[in-house]
Design a protein around this motif. Sequence first.
Motif, PDB file in Angstrom:
ATOM      1  N   ALA A  63       0.820  -1.217   0.000  1.00  0.00           N
ATOM      2  CA  ALA A  63       0.000   0.000   0.000  1.00  0.00           C
ATOM      3  C   ALA A  63       0.851   1.263   0.000  1.00  0.00           C
ATOM      4  N   ILE A  64       1.850   1.307   0.883  1.00  0.00           N
ATOM      5  CA  ILE A  64       2.667   2.518   0.988  1.00  0.00           C
ATOM      6  C   ILE A  64       3.479   2.745  -0.285  1.00  0.00           C
ATOM      7  N   ALA A  65       3.967   1.657  -0.914  1.00  0.00           N
ATOM      8  CA  ALA A  65       4.720   1.789  -2.170  1.00  0.00           C
ATOM      9  C   ALA A  65       3.815   2.284  -3.288  1.00  0.00           C
ATOM     10  N   PHE A  66       2.567   1.793  -3.290  1.00  0.00           N
ATOM     11  CA  PHE A  66       1.633   2.207  -4.335  1.00  0.00           C
ATOM     12  C   PHE A  66       1.266   3.677  -4.190  1.00  0.00           C
ATOM     13  N   LEU A  67       0.988   4.141  -2.963  1.00  0.00           N
ATOM     14  CA  LEU A  67       0.612   5.533  -2.763  1.00  0.00           C
ATOM     15  C   LEU A  67       1.766   6.469  -3.122  1.00  0.00           C
ATOM     16  N   ALA A  68       3.001   6.072  -2.792  1.00  0.00           N
ATOM     17  CA  ALA A  68       4.156   6.905  -3.151  1.00  0.00           C
ATOM     18  C   ALA A  68       4.277   7.049  -4.663  1.00  0.00           C
ATOM     19  N   SER A  69       4.017   5.980  -5.409  1.00  0.00           N
ATOM     20  CA  SER A  69       4.107   6.031  -6.869  1.00  0.00           C
ATOM     21  C   SER A  69       2.989   6.881  -7.456  1.00  0.00           C
ATOM     22  N   VAL A  70       1.770   6.765  -6.863  1.00  0.00           N
ATOM     23  CA  VAL A  70       0.653   7.588  -7.331  1.00  0.00           C
ATOM     24  C   VAL A  70       0.943   9.061  -7.083  1.00  0.00           C
ATOM     25  N   TRP A  71       1.531   9.384  -5.912  1.00  0.00           N
ATOM     26  CA  TRP A  71       1.855  10.783  -5.633  1.00  0.00           C
ATOM     27  C   TRP A  71       2.841  11.328  -6.666  1.00  0.00           C
ATOM     28  N   LEU A  72       3.777  10.521  -7.104  1.00  0.00           N
ATOM     29  CA  LEU A  72       4.779  10.986  -8.059  1.00  0.00           C
ATOM     30  C   LEU A  72       4.179  11.223  -9.434  1.00  0.00           C
ATOM     31  N   ILE A  73       3.265  10.360  -9.870  1.00  0.00           N
ATOM     32  CA  ILE A  73       2.764  10.420 -11.244  1.00  0.00           C
ATOM     33  C   ILE A  73       1.463  11.220 -11.341  1.00  0.00           C
ATOM     34  N   ARG A  74       0.510  10.970 -10.403  1.00  0.00           N
ATOM     35  CA  ARG A  74      -0.814  11.602 -10.499  1.00  0.00           C
ATOM     36  C   ARG A  74      -1.205  12.127  -9.118  1.00  0.00           C
ATOM     37  N   LYS A  75      -0.661  13.281  -8.771  1.00  0.00           N
ATOM     38  CA  LYS A  75      -0.872  13.831  -7.440  1.00  0.00           C
ATOM     39  C   LYS A  75      -2.342  14.103  -7.148  1.00  0.00           C
ATOM     40  N   GLU A  76      -3.119  14.445  -8.185  1.00  0.00           N
ATOM     41  CA  GLU A  76      -4.521  14.799  -7.951  1.00  0.00           C
ATOM     42  C   GLU A  76      -5.362  13.614  -7.501  1.00  0.00           C
ATOM     43  N   LYS A  77      -4.854  12.381  -7.653  1.00  0.00           N
ATOM     44  CA  LYS A  77      -5.614  11.187  -7.275  1.00  0.00           C
ATOM     45  C   LYS A  77      -5.167  10.615  -5.928  1.00  0.00           C
ATOM     46  N   VAL A  78      -4.254  11.308  -5.243  1.00  0.00           N
ATOM     47  CA  VAL A  78      -3.704  10.759  -4.004  1.00  0.00           C
ATOM     48  C   VAL A  78      -4.777  10.655  -2.920  1.00  0.00           C
ATOM     49  N   GLY A  79      -5.652  11.673  -2.796  1.00  0.00           N
ATOM     50  CA  GLY A  79      -6.632  11.688  -1.720  1.00  0.00           C
ATOM     51  C   GLY A  79      -7.576  10.494  -1.761  1.00  0.00           C
ATOM     52  N   LEU A  80      -8.231  10.271  -2.901  1.00  0.00           N
ATOM     53  CA  LEU A  80      -9.168   9.150  -3.010  1.00  0.00           C
ATOM     54  C   LEU A  80      -8.432   7.817  -2.969  1.00  0.00           C
ATOM     55  N   THR A  81      -7.227   7.766  -3.515  1.00  0.00           N
ATOM     56  CA  THR A  81      -6.451   6.524  -3.434  1.00  0.00           C
ATOM     57  C   THR A  81      -6.156   6.173  -1.981  1.00  0.00           C
TER      58      THR A  81
END
Length: 818
Positions: A63-81
């Motif tokens: 989970a933590i690895a996935f959220l870090a990658s989402v923050w890097l590529i698509r920051k606008e989707k971090v909250g719902l993710t």
Amino acid sequence: MTEYVKPVEGQPWKERTIVQKTRWMNKIESTSRVLLIEKGWLLYVIGFLLGRALILTSISPFAIAFLASVWLIRKEKVGLTFIFTVLGGLSIGFDQAIWIGGSLFMMLLSIYFVRNLPIKQKHLPVLAFISSASVRSLWNYYGNHMTGYDWILTVAEATLSFVLVLIFMQSIPLLSPKRYRKTLKNEEIVSIIILLASVLTGLIGWSVMDASIEQVASRYLVLLFSLIGGAAIGSTVGVVAGLILSLSNVATLYQMSLLAFSGLLGGLLKEGKKIGVGIGLLVGTLLIGVYGDGGTHHIGTSMLESLFAVLIFLLTPHELIKKMARYIPGTAEHSKEQEQYIQKIRDVTANRVEQFSDVFNALSKSFTIEDPSLNQETIEREKDYFLSNVTEKTCQSCFMKEACWTRKFETTYGYMSEIMESLEEGTLGNQRKLMREFERHCVKPDKVIETMKHEMSFYQANKKLKKQVLESRKFVAEQLRGVSEVMEGFAKEIVKERKNHEVQEAEILRVLNDAGIELEQLDIFSLDPGNVDIEMVVSFYEYHGEGKKVIAPMLSDILDEMIILKNEEIAPFQGGDSHLSFGSAKAYIVDTGVSHAAKNGGFISGDSYTTMELGAGKYAVAISDGMGNGKRAHEESMETLYLLQRILHSGIEEKMAIKSINSILSLRTTDEIFSTLDLAVIDLQTAFTRFLKIGSTPSFIKRGDQIIKVEASNLPIGIIHEFEVDVVSEQLKAGDLLIQMSDGIFEGPKHVENVDMWLKRKIKDMETNDPQEVADLILEEVIRTKAGEIDDDMTVVVTKINHNNPEWSSIPVFNKIS
């Protein structure tokens, strides 16, 4: 925006159905892309499942690895993710939700604290490691889990988080709506497989009819990738998915063997399409099931899971599989995609080249103007300007102005026009009658004549300048037109489609296989007579010249044309791939001999020569003689040949090349430096030869006892700006000797009244036909006539024309396809 095709009422029912089906598929695809990719719901689903994913029943690094990658590529989707990932943990248990939420919050908090620093990709894995280790340590501390095993799991979880960030960062961009690269690298393929296998662990615990959903999904992935990428990718997916699933549940360790073996079998049976790959999975399931656990119940459950996977696989749209295959290197769909891309680039390039050709053609037309000296209206206008300047300085202040230019206009204008023409021709002194009549007509004849003489110098200078400008414009126009023609031809070559030669290709493959030659790849680029171009990759265990001894003779019989080996690159080890290139053998070959000497035995000669192979099977031999001797003459002759080589190799026709060189050399300097050029262009298919002799001496053709003289009357290059090239043509035959020479040879013999006849007799009496020996003998004979003195630069080039007889004859091939 996707464009949908509307079915036409007049179309047959079957065609309307296909159009409607395509429209609905496009609509579903577009809607799915917007919902899953652009809206981000695919990220949310993956986050939910990764929140459920566990390894060894207690650690969760995904989970933590996935959220870090989402923050890097698509920051606008971090909250719902973040929210969906916590919900996934909550579906496992409250403790899991607290751990997932705490670690993700710590990750985002650490990013916030270093927000003023440039956070790069290499920093995120470190932040993930720190966040995971710190939260798990607090969890262990407050939960009284202080054993050594717990601390080992903490370090292992943090380390896996570190590694998974690096892996997921290569996978998340593939889920981005702004992805432009059409090919996946091997690292990206493995990364996406690891991400998918990690997602599968989130399905553990869900089942349908005793069939575990994660097992059905993992086997479906193996089927899908086996069909797309073959045995290598299928077995890789099986190993990775099985390994990660077995880490989540050690009891399913044998699943790694099942998935890997099924991926291997499915990939090997991919030629059977979906049915073949499905059979591979079922066979692998049965064999591994019997090997791993002989229980009937277990085998039945495993077979049920495989049957569900095969059923879903059979229902998967073929178009979806083809679209996925485009991204995998080595697949037919990927190759087709690359070919289409190359086709598009080629068409765009050809279009741009054609546009440039049109631009150069338009510029050429804009520089092309009519010679004003041939336009009567222009001549009259120039005459009027001249006479107006004269009258302004003479008649304007004369008291007889009104009488001469009003009452006697025609007479006055006629006299002054005749005087102007006589001055221009230089015959005014002979026009006594005209002068007497003009003296009776004009009260100031001497002043008018002097003024006209003075203005005539300006008039002639202006006329000469305009002529030079006109010649320069003609030169530029011709150059632009030549460039336009070359670029137009280049565009046609680019656009020319590579023809399909299926019949000949099948015949070549069959014949070479029957001969025991292992052909890995065959590319037929052209089968035009005289321009055959074939390349192939062959595997040899021991190479003994089979390319020219076996393959080329077989191709000669198949194509009814003499084929030779043009180039070969043999593998340095046994069984390696060797690259062979074959082409048409030319009907004629040339052998050249050269003999030359500098004035007074010096090292620098004013004569230069060159031989060159041109495109379209032509061979050129040229001699240039710079004016005088020494370094300056050598530079002029070398410059002439250098320009000739570059222009001829560009594809410009020979006459245009000569005129271009003449214009360049005549315009670039004010010095009276001239060069001669003796050029022979031989067609190696027909032996037809074109001679362009620019200020050069005659050439001779020796055909048995017959001596043929070749000469033309053209001024040397650089004397005048504009001239027409006189081209002489001769049909050569096999065995002919073409002898070209500089003026030092032709005009060299002393005490010889008729050098022409002397040279013919010497050439005829020579018993050898070797071109080098002939060249040496001619030079020696000329020097002998001068008692060994070399008073000019001397060069003689002898070219022999022979039939091209390849070393190996064709090998008859039986049962040829006609």
